[in-house]
Design a protein around this motif. Structure first.
Motif, PDB file in Angstrom:
ATOM      1  N   LEU A  29     -21.689 -17.108 -10.599  1.00 16.39           N
ATOM      2  CA  LEU A  29     -20.648 -16.178 -10.158  1.00 16.39           C
ATOM      3  C   LEU A  29     -21.269 -15.004  -9.401  1.00 16.39           C
ATOM      4  CD1 LEU A  29     -17.564 -15.895 -10.255  1.00 16.39           C
ATOM      5  CD2 LEU A  29     -17.867 -14.356 -12.186  1.00 16.39           C
ATOM      6  N   TRP A  30     -22.392 -14.481  -9.892  1.00 12.03           N
ATOM      7  CA  TRP A  30     -23.104 -13.422  -9.169  1.00 12.03           C
ATOM      8  C   TRP A  30     -23.508 -13.923  -7.788  1.00 12.03           C
ATOM      9  CZ3 TRP A  30     -28.185 -14.164  -7.610  1.00 12.03           C
ATOM     10  CH2 TRP A  30     -28.735 -13.093  -6.892  1.00 12.03           C
ATOM     11  N   GLY A  31     -24.026 -15.156  -7.721  1.00 13.26           N
ATOM     12  CA  GLY A  31     -24.456 -15.712  -6.439  1.00 13.26           C
ATOM     13  C   GLY A  31     -23.317 -15.797  -5.450  1.00 13.26           C
ATOM     14  N   ALA A  32     -22.180 -16.323  -5.877  1.00 17.45           N
ATOM     15  CA  ALA A  32     -21.027 -16.440  -4.985  1.00 17.45           C
ATOM     16  C   ALA A  32     -20.512 -15.063  -4.573  1.00 17.45           C
ATOM     17  CB  ALA A  32     -19.924 -17.263  -5.655  1.00 17.45           C
ATOM     18  N   ALA A  33     -20.468 -14.126  -5.527  1.00 18.18           N
ATOM     19  CA  ALA A  33     -20.012 -12.762  -5.211  1.00 18.18           C
ATOM     20  C   ALA A  33     -20.973 -12.083  -4.238  1.00 18.18           C
ATOM     21  CB  ALA A  33     -19.871 -11.946  -6.487  1.00 18.18           C
ATOM     22  N   SER A  34     -22.260 -12.311  -4.421  1.00 16.30           N
ATOM     23  CA  SER A  34     -23.261 -11.729  -3.526  1.00 16.30           C
ATOM     24  C   SER A  34     -23.137 -12.304  -2.118  1.00 16.30           C
ATOM     25  CB  SER A  34     -24.666 -11.980  -4.081  1.00 16.30           C
ATOM     26  OG  SER A  34     -24.838 -11.287  -5.298  1.00 16.30           O
ATOM     27  N   LEU A  35     -22.880 -13.601  -2.030  1.00 17.37           N
ATOM     28  CA  LEU A  35     -22.655 -14.222  -0.726  1.00 17.37           C
ATOM     29  C   LEU A  35     -21.403 -13.646  -0.071  1.00 17.37           C
ATOM     30  CD1 LEU A  35     -23.454 -17.939  -1.603  1.00 17.37           C
ATOM     31  CD2 LEU A  35     -24.816 -16.456  -0.111  1.00 17.37           C
ATOM     32  N   ALA A  36     -20.349 -13.467  -0.858  1.00 14.02           N
ATOM     33  CA  ALA A  36     -19.111 -12.893  -0.334  1.00 14.02           C
ATOM     34  C   ALA A  36     -19.339 -11.475   0.183  1.00 14.02           C
ATOM     35  CB  ALA A  36     -18.018 -12.896  -1.402  1.00 14.02           C
TER      36      ALA A  36
ATOM     37  N   ILE B 200     -28.036 -16.878   1.447  1.00 17.94           N
ATOM     38  CA  ILE B 200     -28.219 -17.869   0.394  1.00 17.94           C
ATOM     39  C   ILE B 200     -29.661 -17.824  -0.115  1.00 17.94           C
ATOM     40  CG2 ILE B 200     -28.679 -19.794   1.964  1.00 17.94           C
ATOM     41  CD1 ILE B 200     -26.725 -19.988  -1.374  1.00 17.94           C
ATOM     42  N   GLU B 201     -30.617 -17.543   0.768  1.00 15.35           N
ATOM     43  CA  GLU B 201     -32.015 -17.454   0.349  1.00 15.35           C
ATOM     44  C   GLU B 201     -32.214 -16.323  -0.657  1.00 15.35           C
ATOM     45  OE1 GLU B 201     -31.060 -17.538   3.633  1.00 15.35           O
ATOM     46  OE2 GLU B 201     -31.596 -19.623   4.029  1.00 15.35           O
ATOM     47  N   GLU B 202     -31.604 -15.161  -0.402  1.00 11.89           N
ATOM     48  CA  GLU B 202     -31.709 -14.027  -1.338  1.00 11.89           C
ATOM     49  C   GLU B 202     -31.098 -14.383  -2.693  1.00 11.89           C
ATOM     50  OE1 GLU B 202     -31.224  -9.818   0.706  1.00 11.89           O
ATOM     51  OE2 GLU B 202     -29.707 -11.246   1.449  1.00 11.89           O
TER      52      GLU B 202
ATOM     53  N   GLN C 225     -32.904 -19.237 -13.377  1.00  7.47           N
ATOM     54  CA  GLN C 225     -31.766 -20.097 -13.072  1.00  7.47           C
ATOM     55  C   GLN C 225     -31.973 -20.742 -11.705  1.00  7.47           C
ATOM     56  OE1 GLN C 225     -29.549 -20.719 -15.306  1.00  7.47           O
ATOM     57  NE2 GLN C 225     -29.866 -19.036 -16.710  1.00  7.47           N
ATOM     58  N   GLU C 226     -31.942 -22.047 -11.650  1.00  8.36           N
ATOM     59  CA  GLU C 226     -32.108 -22.777 -10.399  1.00  8.36           C
ATOM     60  C   GLU C 226     -30.727 -23.162  -9.872  1.00  8.36           C
ATOM     61  OE1 GLU C 226     -33.090 -23.920  -7.162  1.00  8.36           O
ATOM     62  OE2 GLU C 226     -34.859 -23.419  -8.351  1.00  8.36           O
ATOM     63  N   LEU C 227     -30.316 -22.519  -8.792  1.00  4.87           N
ATOM     64  CA  LEU C 227     -28.979 -22.724  -8.243  1.00  4.87           C
ATOM     65  C   LEU C 227     -28.964 -23.511  -6.938  1.00  4.87           C
ATOM     66  CD1 LEU C 227     -27.391 -19.193  -8.840  1.00  4.87           C
ATOM     67  CD2 LEU C 227     -27.342 -21.197 -10.337  1.00  4.87           C
ATOM     68  N   SER C 228     -30.114 -24.006  -6.487  1.00  8.05           N
ATOM     69  CA  SER C 228     -30.141 -24.691  -5.191  1.00  8.05           C
ATOM     70  C   SER C 228     -29.221 -25.911  -5.174  1.00  8.05           C
ATOM     71  CB  SER C 228     -31.568 -25.073  -4.800  1.00  8.05           C
ATOM     72  OG  SER C 228     -32.152 -25.911  -5.771  1.00  8.05           O
ATOM     73  N   GLY C 229     -29.045 -26.571  -6.293  1.00  7.83           N
ATOM     74  CA  GLY C 229     -28.172 -27.741  -6.359  1.00  7.83           C
ATOM     75  C   GLY C 229     -26.692 -27.407  -6.222  1.00  7.83           C
ATOM     76  N   ILE C 230     -26.343 -26.125  -6.384  1.00 10.26           N
ATOM     77  CA  ILE C 230     -24.939 -25.722  -6.239  1.00 10.26           C
ATOM     78  C   ILE C 230     -24.766 -24.680  -5.138  1.00 10.26           C
ATOM     79  CG2 ILE C 230     -24.194 -26.365  -8.574  1.00 10.26           C
ATOM     80  CD1 ILE C 230     -24.530 -23.407  -9.368  1.00 10.26           C
ATOM     81  N   ALA C 231     -25.725 -24.634  -4.221  1.00  8.26           N
ATOM     82  CA  ALA C 231     -25.647 -23.670  -3.111  1.00  8.26           C
ATOM     83  C   ALA C 231     -24.383 -23.884  -2.285  1.00  8.26           C
ATOM     84  CB  ALA C 231     -26.889 -23.776  -2.236  1.00  8.26           C
TER      85      ALA C 231
ATOM     86  N   MET D 157     -21.380 -22.488  -4.197  1.00 10.90           N
ATOM     87  CA  MET D 157     -21.335 -21.014  -4.135  1.00 10.90           C
ATOM     88  C   MET D 157     -20.894 -20.537  -2.760  1.00 10.90           C
ATOM     89  SD  MET D 157     -24.590 -19.607  -6.320  1.00 10.90           S
ATOM     90  CE  MET D 157     -25.784 -20.371  -5.237  1.00 10.90           C
ATOM     91  N   THR D 158     -21.389 -21.173  -1.720  1.00  6.88           N
ATOM     92  CA  THR D 158     -21.012 -20.797  -0.356  1.00  6.88           C
ATOM     93  C   THR D 158     -19.522 -21.007  -0.135  1.00  6.88           C
ATOM     94  OG1 THR D 158     -23.225 -21.315   0.427  1.00  6.88           O
ATOM     95  CG2 THR D 158     -21.491 -21.218   2.085  1.00  6.88           C
ATOM     96  N   GLY D 159     -18.985 -22.120  -0.613  1.00  2.00           N
ATOM     97  CA  GLY D 159     -17.553 -22.386  -0.492  1.00  2.00           C
ATOM     98  C   GLY D 159     -16.710 -21.390  -1.251  1.00  2.00           C
TER      99      GLY D 159
END
Length: 148
Positions: free
Chosen positions: A106-113, A118-120, A130-136, A139-141
């Motif tokens: 959720l932090w990742g998606a909010a940060s992208l928003a 995505i790299e950050e 936490q490894e989130l590359s599999g759900i990048a 999160m982007t969507g």
């Protein structure tokens, strides 16, 4: 500090389950807000009720945001709520779920928003274990939907 609050950036940390008794320690560590990403009743025993967590957080002077979801099924509205919280001030935030994974998502998606790359996001999540590359893509969507 006895809590395991793992930073994903300079303001936000993620954690596994917090208890009402942890809220004073969270506030003493300089956090100003707590975000719950775990639905009530997810565990048969040992999981505190959201109402108890909220009362303890508020008694400790913390803002409490309840954004529970299961698995990777966060909603764009939840992403927007966290993105708004992060954009609204400079206070430190801790988000928690069972293991920290949903909170990192959720932090990742909010940060992208809010305009991070995505790299950050992936690097910040890795710092917290936490490894989130599999759900990048997920999160982007979510970030794109939250910006609409």
């Amino acid at each position: 500090m006895s809590l395991s609050l793992l930073p994903v950036d300079d303001r936000v940390s993620v954690s596994g389950q917090l208890d009402p008794s942890d809220m004073k320690e969270v506030a003493a560590a300089g956090f100003t807000a707590v975000v719950n990403n775990r639905p009530d009743g997810e565990a048969f025993f040992g999981q505190p009720k959201t109402a108890d967590l909220k009362a303890a957080a508020e008694a400790a002077g913390l803002q409490f945001l309840d954004l529970p979801f299961s698995g990777p099924r966060a909603t764009p509205d939840q992403v927007r709520a966290l993105a708004d919280l992060l954009a609204s001030g400079d206070g430190r935030v801790v988000a928690f779920c069972k293991s920290g994974m949903r909170s990192a998502l959720l932090w990742g998606a909010a940060s992208l928003a809010n305009g991070r790359s995505i790299e950050e996001v992936l690097q910040g999540a890795r710092l917290a274990g936490q490894e989130l590359s599999g759900i990048a893509e997920l999160m982007t969507g979510l970030a794109q939907a939250a910006r609409r």
